[in-house]
Motif scaffolding. Structure first.
Motif, PDB file in Angstrom:
ATOM      1  N   LEU A 298     -10.866  -0.348  -1.271  1.00  0.00           N
ATOM      2  CA  LEU A 298     -11.461  -1.832  -1.785  1.00  0.00           C
ATOM      3  C   LEU A 298     -10.997  -2.362  -3.103  1.00  0.00           C
ATOM      4  CD1 LEU A 298     -15.111  -1.549  -0.364  1.00  0.00           C
ATOM      5  CD2 LEU A 298     -13.158  -2.716   0.512  1.00  0.00           C
ATOM      6  N   LYS A 299     -10.927  -1.564  -4.055  1.00  0.00           N
ATOM      7  CA  LYS A 299     -10.504  -1.878  -5.349  1.00  0.00           C
ATOM      8  C   LYS A 299      -9.066  -2.166  -5.300  1.00  0.00           C
ATOM      9  CE  LYS A 299     -14.558  -2.050  -7.060  1.00  0.00           C
ATOM     10  NZ  LYS A 299     -15.214  -3.388  -7.223  1.00  0.00           N
ATOM     11  N   THR A 300      -8.331  -1.421  -4.501  1.00  0.00           N
ATOM     12  CA  THR A 300      -7.023  -1.879  -4.408  1.00  0.00           C
ATOM     13  C   THR A 300      -6.712  -3.211  -3.837  1.00  0.00           C
ATOM     14  OG1 THR A 300      -6.247   0.557  -4.165  1.00  0.00           O
ATOM     15  CG2 THR A 300      -4.656  -1.028  -3.367  1.00  0.00           C
ATOM     16  N   GLN A 301      -7.448  -3.371  -2.805  1.00  0.00           N
ATOM     17  CA  GLN A 301      -7.451  -4.711  -2.028  1.00  0.00           C
ATOM     18  C   GLN A 301      -7.841  -5.853  -3.076  1.00  0.00           C
ATOM     19  OE1 GLN A 301      -6.035  -5.321   1.112  1.00  0.00           O
ATOM     20  NE2 GLN A 301      -5.498  -3.185   0.551  1.00  0.00           N
ATOM     21  N   ALA A 302      -8.626  -5.570  -3.733  1.00  0.00           N
ATOM     22  CA  ALA A 302      -9.484  -6.557  -4.871  1.00  0.00           C
ATOM     23  C   ALA A 302      -8.344  -7.045  -6.114  1.00  0.00           C
ATOM     24  CB  ALA A 302     -10.714  -6.128  -5.398  1.00  0.00           C
ATOM     25  N   THR A 303      -7.666  -5.660  -6.239  1.00  0.00           N
ATOM     26  CA  THR A 303      -6.699  -6.118  -7.588  1.00  0.00           C
ATOM     27  C   THR A 303      -5.080  -6.283  -6.986  1.00  0.00           C
ATOM     28  OG1 THR A 303      -6.408  -3.710  -7.428  1.00  0.00           O
ATOM     29  CG2 THR A 303      -8.255  -4.675  -8.714  1.00  0.00           C
ATOM     30  N   ARG A 304      -4.928  -6.646  -5.839  1.00  0.00           N
ATOM     31  CA  ARG A 304      -3.630  -7.002  -5.215  1.00  0.00           C
ATOM     32  C   ARG A 304      -2.539  -7.484  -6.325  1.00  0.00           C
ATOM     33  NH1 ARG A 304      -2.017  -6.946   0.450  1.00  0.00           N
ATOM     34  NH2 ARG A 304      -4.002  -5.819   0.821  1.00  0.00           N
ATOM     35  N   GLN A 305      -2.869  -8.443  -6.878  1.00  0.00           N
ATOM     36  CA  GLN A 305      -2.235  -9.177  -8.043  1.00  0.00           C
ATOM     37  C   GLN A 305      -2.590  -8.852  -9.429  1.00  0.00           C
ATOM     38  OE1 GLN A 305       0.498 -10.725  -6.990  1.00  0.00           O
ATOM     39  NE2 GLN A 305      -0.016 -10.328  -4.710  1.00  0.00           N
ATOM     40  N   GLN A 306      -3.385  -7.992  -9.731  1.00  0.00           N
ATOM     41  CA  GLN A 306      -3.975  -7.590 -10.990  1.00  0.00           C
ATOM     42  C   GLN A 306      -3.667  -6.195 -11.487  1.00  0.00           C
ATOM     43  OE1 GLN A 306      -7.811  -8.896  -9.461  1.00  0.00           O
ATOM     44  NE2 GLN A 306      -7.838 -11.010 -10.442  1.00  0.00           N
ATOM     45  N   PRO A 307      -2.436  -5.874 -11.883  1.00  0.00           N
ATOM     46  CA  PRO A 307      -2.206  -4.408 -12.048  1.00  0.00           C
ATOM     47  C   PRO A 307      -3.086  -3.985 -13.125  1.00  0.00           C
ATOM     48  CG  PRO A 307      -0.338  -5.922 -12.493  1.00  0.00           C
ATOM     49  CD  PRO A 307      -1.281  -6.938 -11.692  1.00  0.00           C
ATOM     50  N   ASN A 308      -3.340  -4.705 -14.065  1.00  0.00           N
ATOM     51  CA  ASN A 308      -4.199  -4.260 -15.445  1.00  0.00           C
ATOM     52  C   ASN A 308      -5.570  -3.849 -14.883  1.00  0.00           C
ATOM     53  OD1 ASN A 308      -2.404  -4.252 -17.357  1.00  0.00           O
ATOM     54  ND2 ASN A 308      -2.476  -6.218 -17.596  1.00  0.00           N
ATOM     55  N   GLN A 309      -6.284  -4.718 -14.003  1.00  0.00           N
ATOM     56  CA  GLN A 309      -7.642  -4.407 -13.472  1.00  0.00           C
ATOM     57  C   GLN A 309      -7.522  -3.051 -12.699  1.00  0.00           C
ATOM     58  OE1 GLN A 309      -9.249  -8.054 -11.792  1.00  0.00           O
ATOM     59  NE2 GLN A 309     -11.038  -7.275 -12.429  1.00  0.00           N
ATOM     60  N   ARG A 310      -6.319  -3.060 -11.778  1.00  0.00           N
ATOM     61  CA  ARG A 310      -6.193  -1.951 -10.876  1.00  0.00           C
ATOM     62  C   ARG A 310      -6.113  -0.635 -11.863  1.00  0.00           C
ATOM     63  NH1 ARG A 310      -1.921  -1.554  -5.952  1.00  0.00           N
ATOM     64  NH2 ARG A 310      -3.276  -3.418  -5.425  1.00  0.00           N
ATOM     65  N   LEU A 311      -5.606  -0.685 -12.911  1.00  0.00           N
ATOM     66  CA  LEU A 311      -5.412   0.422 -13.792  1.00  0.00           C
ATOM     67  C   LEU A 311      -6.693   0.792 -14.266  1.00  0.00           C
ATOM     68  CD1 LEU A 311      -4.219   2.515 -15.596  1.00  0.00           C
ATOM     69  CD2 LEU A 311      -3.874   0.631 -17.252  1.00  0.00           C
ATOM     70  N   GLN A 312      -7.783   0.108 -14.620  1.00  0.00           N
ATOM     71  CA  GLN A 312      -9.090   0.233 -14.852  1.00  0.00           C
ATOM     72  C   GLN A 312      -9.990   0.636 -13.719  1.00  0.00           C
ATOM     73  OE1 GLN A 312      -9.853   0.304 -18.196  1.00  0.00           O
ATOM     74  NE2 GLN A 312      -7.674  -0.520 -18.535  1.00  0.00           N
ATOM     75  N   TRP A 313      -9.849   0.156 -12.756  1.00  0.00           N
ATOM     76  CA  TRP A 313     -10.485   0.752 -11.514  1.00  0.00           C
ATOM     77  C   TRP A 313      -9.898   2.215 -11.046  1.00  0.00           C
ATOM     78  CZ3 TRP A 313     -15.147   0.000 -10.014  1.00  0.00           C
ATOM     79  CH2 TRP A 313     -15.626  -1.420 -10.345  1.00  0.00           C
ATOM     80  N   LYS A 314      -8.725   2.409 -11.095  1.00  0.00           N
ATOM     81  CA  LYS A 314      -7.942   3.901 -10.825  1.00  0.00           C
ATOM     82  C   LYS A 314      -8.587   4.701 -11.712  1.00  0.00           C
ATOM     83  CE  LYS A 314      -3.692   6.192  -9.886  1.00  0.00           C
ATOM     84  NZ  LYS A 314      -2.284   5.996  -9.583  1.00  0.00           N
ATOM     85  N   LEU A 315      -8.706   4.364 -13.088  1.00  0.00           N
ATOM     86  CA  LEU A 315      -9.353   5.297 -14.160  1.00  0.00           C
ATOM     87  C   LEU A 315     -10.823   5.730 -13.861  1.00  0.00           C
ATOM     88  CD1 LEU A 315      -7.702   3.529 -17.364  1.00  0.00           C
ATOM     89  CD2 LEU A 315      -7.514   5.995 -16.460  1.00  0.00           C
ATOM     90  N   GLU A 316     -11.516   4.677 -13.279  1.00  0.00           N
ATOM     91  CA  GLU A 316     -12.904   4.768 -13.235  1.00  0.00           C
ATOM     92  C   GLU A 316     -13.231   5.706 -11.886  1.00  0.00           C
ATOM     93  OE1 GLU A 316     -16.877   4.812 -13.486  1.00  0.00           O
ATOM     94  OE2 GLU A 316     -15.591   4.075 -15.089  1.00  0.00           O
ATOM     95  N   VAL A 317     -12.551   5.331 -10.751  1.00  0.00           N
ATOM     96  CA  VAL A 317     -12.572   6.238  -9.624  1.00  0.00           C
ATOM     97  C   VAL A 317     -12.020   7.607  -9.869  1.00  0.00           C
ATOM     98  CG1 VAL A 317     -11.618   6.577  -7.434  1.00  0.00           C
ATOM     99  CG2 VAL A 317     -12.325   4.202  -8.097  1.00  0.00           C
ATOM    100  N   THR A 318     -11.069   7.682 -10.661  1.00  0.00           N
ATOM    101  CA  THR A 318     -10.605   8.990 -11.134  1.00  0.00           C
ATOM    102  C   THR A 318     -11.517   9.796 -11.949  1.00  0.00           C
ATOM    103  OG1 THR A 318      -8.193   8.511 -10.761  1.00  0.00           O
ATOM    104  CG2 THR A 318      -8.647  10.487 -12.063  1.00  0.00           C
ATOM    105  N   LYS A 319     -11.909   9.132 -12.871  1.00  0.00           N
ATOM    106  CA  LYS A 319     -13.120   9.941 -13.851  1.00  0.00           C
ATOM    107  C   LYS A 319     -14.312  10.310 -12.907  1.00  0.00           C
ATOM    108  CE  LYS A 319     -11.409   7.905 -18.218  1.00  0.00           C
ATOM    109  NZ  LYS A 319     -11.835   6.985 -19.163  1.00  0.00           N
TER     110      LYS A 319
END
Length: 158
Positions: free
Chosen positions: A12-33
């Motif tokens: 869901l966060k990948t879909q929501a951040t399709r054109q927002q790589p910096n936001q995807r980075l933040q979500w990837k960090l959050e999911v991983t942590k």
């Protein structure tokens, strides 16, 4: 958070951040942590991280930022679950290994969710050599409601 919820969240966060790589980075960090904080075993964290990493791709420079921040987090929390060797192997992205791992992950998810996977379906999955298509199937394996729905989804493409 159960493992399927982690994968759904990553999707869901990948879909929501399709054109927002910096936001995807933040979500990837959050999911991983969150994997570390949930008390999963080392093996479960590695398996789930491989899937999150595959789903939540980042541009090279942001992937480097991600790796740096996770390394700092691991050091701070004294949780070296992803060893430097494992990180190097991920960065190298050996395509045969990625394809094999992708196929195995799809079959593992299907079996966990729905029980034994018919050999005809596993043969079709194992014949796929397109990493992008495997990624799509992985998401479908996590999100579709039945093995029959998955078989219908894969039918036109295999």
């Amino acid at each position: 958070m159960n493992p399927f919820a982690v994968m759904v969240m990553a999707h869901l966060k990948t879909q929501a951040t399709r054109q927002q790589p910096n936001q995807r980075l933040q979500w990837k960090l959050e999911v991983t942590k969150s994997l570390y904080r949930r008390g999963y075993s080392r093996q479960n964290i590695l398996e789930l991280f491989r899937l999150v990493n595959w789903i939540m791709t980042l541009p090279e420079e942001l992937e480097s930022s991600f790796n740096t921040e996770i390394a700092a987090f691991e050091e701070e929390e004294k949780m070296p679950y992803i060893t430097p060797l494992e990180r190097f192997a991920q960065e190298a992205g050996v395509s045969a290994g990625v394809l094999t791992r992708g196929r195995e992950d799809i079959l593992d998810i299907l079996e966990t969710r729905f029980g034994p996977v018919p050999s005809s379906l596993s043969d079709r999955i194992n014949a796929i050599d397109d990493a992008t298509y495997l990624k799509t199937l992985l998401i479908q394996a996590v999100t579709l409601s039945s093995l029959e729905d998955f078989e219908r989804a894969i039918a036109p493409n295999s």
